[in-house]
Design a protein around this motif. Structure first.
Motif, mmCIF file in Angstrom:
data_model
loop_
_atom_site.group_PDB
_atom_site.id
_atom_site.type_symbol
_atom_site.label_atom_id
_atom_site.label_comp_id
_atom_site.label_asym_id
_atom_site.label_seq_id
_atom_site.Cartn_x
_atom_site.Cartn_y
_atom_site.Cartn_z
ATOM 1 N N ARG A 20 48.465 30.834 45.089
ATOM 2 C CA ARG A 20 48.990 32.112 44.599
ATOM 3 C C ARG A 20 50.516 31.978 44.472
ATOM 4 O O ARG A 20 51.161 31.473 45.397
ATOM 5 C CB ARG A 20 48.605 33.275 45.538
ATOM 6 C CG ARG A 20 47.090 33.489 45.600
ATOM 7 C CD ARG A 20 46.718 34.807 46.246
ATOM 8 N NE ARG A 20 47.035 35.934 45.392
ATOM 9 C CZ ARG A 20 47.024 37.195 45.803
ATOM 10 N NH1 ARG A 20 46.736 37.466 47.066
ATOM 11 N NH2 ARG A 20 47.316 38.180 44.975
ATOM 12 N N PRO A 21 51.099 32.455 43.374
ATOM 13 C CA PRO A 21 52.512 32.150 43.128
ATOM 14 C C PRO A 21 53.553 33.137 43.660
ATOM 15 O O PRO A 21 54.722 32.788 43.758
ATOM 16 C CB PRO A 21 52.581 32.129 41.595
ATOM 17 C CG PRO A 21 51.541 33.116 41.168
ATOM 18 C CD PRO A 21 50.450 33.066 42.192
ATOM 19 N N THR A 22 53.174 34.363 43.997
ATOM 20 C CA THR A 22 54.214 35.379 44.217
ATOM 21 C C THR A 22 54.676 35.479 45.669
ATOM 22 O O THR A 22 55.881 35.503 45.944
ATOM 23 C CB THR A 22 53.738 36.756 43.689
ATOM 24 O OG1 THR A 22 53.367 36.614 42.318
ATOM 25 C CG2 THR A 22 54.850 37.800 43.780
ATOM 26 N N ALA A 23 53.737 35.526 46.602
ATOM 27 C CA ALA A 23 54.121 35.718 48.017
ATOM 28 C C ALA A 23 54.862 34.477 48.521
ATOM 29 O O ALA A 23 54.292 33.394 48.615
ATOM 30 C CB ALA A 23 52.882 35.982 48.867
ATOM 31 N N ASN B 172 56.190 43.514 45.024
ATOM 32 C CA ASN B 172 55.054 43.966 45.842
ATOM 33 C C ASN B 172 53.925 44.328 44.884
ATOM 34 O O ASN B 172 54.056 44.217 43.657
ATOM 35 C CB ASN B 172 55.470 45.155 46.723
ATOM 36 C CG ASN B 172 54.421 45.482 47.783
ATOM 37 O OD1 ASN B 172 53.933 44.587 48.475
ATOM 38 N ND2 ASN B 172 54.038 46.735 47.911
ATOM 39 N N LYS B 173 52.832 44.740 45.435
ATOM 40 C CA LYS B 173 51.626 45.033 44.651
ATOM 41 C C LYS B 173 51.936 45.895 43.428
ATOM 42 O O LYS B 173 52.739 46.831 43.503
ATOM 43 C CB LYS B 173 50.613 45.736 45.577
ATOM 44 C CG LYS B 173 49.298 46.141 44.953
ATOM 45 C CD LYS B 173 48.593 45.007 44.234
ATOM 46 C CE LYS B 173 48.365 43.802 45.106
ATOM 47 N NZ LYS B 173 47.953 42.597 44.328
ATOM 48 N N ARG C 121 46.215 37.814 37.054
ATOM 49 C CA ARG C 121 44.860 37.533 37.546
ATOM 50 C C ARG C 121 43.820 37.820 36.459
ATOM 51 O O ARG C 121 44.134 38.261 35.357
ATOM 52 C CB ARG C 121 44.584 38.344 38.822
ATOM 53 C CG ARG C 121 45.453 37.862 39.989
ATOM 54 C CD ARG C 121 45.074 38.498 41.302
ATOM 55 N NE ARG C 121 43.720 38.194 41.722
ATOM 56 C CZ ARG C 121 43.362 37.115 42.429
ATOM 57 N NH1 ARG C 121 44.271 36.234 42.813
ATOM 58 N NH2 ARG C 121 42.106 36.937 42.773
ATOM 59 N N SER C 122 42.577 37.556 36.808
ATOM 60 C CA SER C 122 41.489 37.629 35.842
ATOM 61 C C SER C 122 41.330 39.034 35.233
ATOM 62 O O SER C 122 41.392 40.046 35.955
ATOM 63 C CB SER C 122 40.186 37.240 36.546
ATOM 64 O OG SER C 122 39.093 37.657 35.768
ATOM 65 N N PRO C 123 41.056 39.119 33.904
ATOM 66 C CA PRO C 123 40.797 40.422 33.260
ATOM 67 C C PRO C 123 39.613 41.153 33.896
ATOM 68 O O PRO C 123 39.571 42.383 33.889
ATOM 69 C CB PRO C 123 40.470 40.045 31.812
ATOM 70 C CG PRO C 123 41.012 38.677 31.624
ATOM 71 C CD PRO C 123 41.014 38.003 32.956
ATOM 72 N N ASP C 124 38.685 40.402 34.453
ATOM 73 C CA ASP C 124 37.506 41.023 35.088
ATOM 74 C C ASP C 124 37.887 42.053 36.149
ATOM 75 O O ASP C 124 37.166 43.015 36.389
ATOM 76 C CB ASP C 124 36.650 39.948 35.791
ATOM 77 C CG ASP C 124 35.754 39.241 34.804
ATOM 78 O OD1 ASP C 124 35.751 39.651 33.622
ATOM 79 O OD2 ASP C 124 35.074 38.286 35.220
ATOM 80 N N GLU C 125 39.024 41.814 36.817
ATOM 81 C CA GLU C 125 39.425 42.735 37.894
ATOM 82 C C GLU C 125 39.764 44.119 37.336
ATOM 83 O O GLU C 125 39.696 45.111 38.046
ATOM 84 C CB GLU C 125 40.640 42.156 38.650
ATOM 85 C CG GLU C 125 40.297 40.885 39.419
ATOM 86 C CD GLU C 125 41.505 40.256 40.114
ATOM 87 O OE1 GLU C 125 42.640 40.762 39.922
ATOM 88 O OE2 GLU C 125 41.317 39.270 40.836
ATOM 89 N N VAL C 126 40.136 44.159 36.033
ATOM 90 C CA VAL C 126 40.498 45.433 35.404
ATOM 91 C C VAL C 126 39.290 46.053 34.686
ATOM 92 O O VAL C 126 39.105 47.272 34.711
ATOM 93 C CB VAL C 126 41.674 45.222 34.419
ATOM 94 C CG1 VAL C 126 42.021 46.504 33.681
ATOM 95 C CG2 VAL C 126 42.893 44.696 35.162
ATOM 96 N N ALA D 3 49.477 41.058 38.994
ATOM 97 C CA ALA D 3 49.098 41.510 40.343
ATOM 98 C C ALA D 3 50.257 42.158 41.092
ATOM 99 O O ALA D 3 50.039 42.822 42.110
ATOM 100 C CB ALA D 3 48.548 40.332 41.138
ATOM 101 N N PHE D 4 51.489 41.947 40.613
ATOM 102 C CA PHE D 4 52.663 42.463 41.331
ATOM 103 C C PHE D 4 53.669 43.029 40.334
ATOM 104 O O PHE D 4 53.611 42.710 39.146
ATOM 105 C CB PHE D 4 53.328 41.334 42.145
ATOM 106 C CG PHE D 4 52.372 40.709 43.131
ATOM 107 C CD1 PHE D 4 52.133 41.294 44.359
ATOM 108 C CD2 PHE D 4 51.682 39.546 42.805
ATOM 109 C CE1 PHE D 4 51.229 40.743 45.258
ATOM 110 C CE2 PHE D 4 50.765 38.989 43.690
ATOM 111 C CZ PHE D 4 50.541 39.588 44.915
ATOM 112 N N ASP D 5 54.586 43.850 40.826
ATOM 113 C CA ASP D 5 55.732 44.245 40.004
ATOM 114 C C ASP D 5 56.980 44.149 40.859
ATOM 115 O O ASP D 5 56.908 43.878 42.068
ATOM 116 C CB ASP D 5 55.542 45.642 39.383
ATOM 117 C CG ASP D 5 55.346 46.754 40.396
ATOM 118 O OD1 ASP D 5 55.816 46.613 41.552
ATOM 119 O OD2 ASP D 5 54.717 47.781 40.053
#
Ligand code: MRU
Length: 365
Positions: free
Chosen positions: A89-92, A264-265, A306-311, A330-332
């Motif tokens: 995962r790239p952000t955290a 963050n998220k 992240r995957s379009p499926d999550e939306v 996943a974050f802004d």
């Protein structure tokens, strides 16, 4: 009950599968580092500090299985495992911070003492012993990261609780509780500490689309802790702020830039703008391991897509037509001008963050 979402168990790492909560409490025993990487990628373990702790244990676990003919070969194989864990995962930034600390611990392992201890000509024995010492040192370092993480959470809780007054209603977004930190929680740590001090508080939890960390995880943790919680959809936050129902916002962070910009998220930025518009203090609670001094401002923070499926799906059920275009960051990033204060284990930082955060990371390991 304090949940332990990531736990070292000598031959396996036990994780609480957060994708199954709140319907089921299921623990997974991960037997090798590739399984740990998969669990992070699939968000069975999630939340910035918890990802860091899981990756540290994952590297320690991977190290135990390394067979190498020399210290150099051992460290090279360790580097390969570290890179695989880092690619999850790239952000955290806690992920990279923990892996970096582990790599430094391996590199600093007592080669010099080894050379003194064994005869120079007994090279094979010396190398073998050096490698077993590195393996043991990596387990110790991962446990230290885990322990320090929990201590940082407790301190953040105590410091942050000073900002919470009796009778406050606090809004939070996503999940920054014990599940997300493998400790006591950061944003929820502040809330829990205030509650434990006897302050009569209540929480509004944003559901946090698309993966519902607020509805599934924050609500679960607060119900378990018997802290009054009201679940709202993300789009309701402004309404309650404008009605004067929210006294402050407390959220966690995945990466904080040197200037105080906070990743963050997804949805956190909207909450921060709404908070400013309604004169509601917006607090970020995070350990100093979440501060990335190499990143000058939020624009440099990589945002995971992240995957379009999550939306297009909720709980497996399709909610959008086939063929629709989807974006799923996943974050802004919340610019620092919206952040009232950043609560770290080294103290509460305020503007100018470039100075107040800079002082705080000098104290960290
Ligand atoms: O995608 P997630 O669930 O890993 O995102 C988690 C968050 O954004 C949390 O708010 C953040 O990691 C802080 S956790 C103490």
């Amino acid at each position: 009950m304090q949940v332990k979402p990531v736990e070292w168990r000598d031959t396996v790492i036990r994780v609480l599968d957060q994708t199954r909560l709140p319907a089921e409490v299921v623990f997974l025993d991960l037997a090798d580092y590739a399984e740990v990487a998969k669990a992070i990628r699939e968000m069975r373990v999630r939340g910035a500090p918890a990802i860091g702790v899981a990756a540290a244990y994952g590297l320690a676990l991977g190290a135990q299985a390394i067979e190498a003919g020399s210290r150099e070969e051992f460290l090279s194989k360790l580097g390969t495992i570290s890179r695989e864990l880092a690619s999850t995962r790239p952000t955290a930034v806690n992920l990279f911070w923990a892996l970096d600390r582990m790599t430094r611990a391996a590199g600093a392992c007592p080669e010099r003492q080894e050379i003194l201890r064994y005869a120079q000509n007994d090279r094979k024995r010396r190398e073998g012993s050096a490698m077993s010492e590195i393996k043991a040192a990596l387990v110790e370092e991962a446990k230290r990261i885990d322990r320090e993480n929990e201590e940082a959470d407790r301190r953040i809780g105590l410091l942050g609780a000073e900002l919470i007054e009796d009778g406050f209603t606090i809004l939070t977004h996503c999940n920054a509780g014990a599940l997300a930190t493998a400790g006591y929680g950061t944003a929820l740590g502040v809330i829990k500490a205030a509650h434990e001090q006897g302050k009569r508080i209540q929480v509004f939890a944003d559901e946090t689309r698309p993966l519902l960390q607020g509805a599934r995880l924050t609500a679960w943790e607060l119900v378990e802790a018997q802290i009054p919680v009201t679940l709202i959809t993300d789009s309701m936050a402004g309404h309650f702020m404008s009605q004067g129902k929210i006294d402050c916002v407390v959220v966690g962070a995945d990466r904080i830039a040197a200037n105080g910009d906070v990743a963050n998220k997804i949805g956190t930025y909207s909450v921060a703008v709404l908070a400013k518009e309604n004169a509601v203090p917006f607090y970020v609670a995070a350990p100093t391991s979440t501060i990335d001094p190499s990143v000058k401002s939020g624009t440099e923070i990589p945002i995971e897509e992240r995957s379009p499926d999550e939306v297009t799906r909720i709980g497996g059920a399709r909610i959008a037509p086939d063929g629709v275009g989807v974006a799923n960051p996943a974050f802004d990033v919340t610019p620092h001008r919206y952040v009232t204060a950043i609560i770290t284990e080294q103290g509460i930082a305020r503007e100018p963050y470039i100075e107040s955060l800079g002082r705080r990371i000098q104290c960290r390991k």
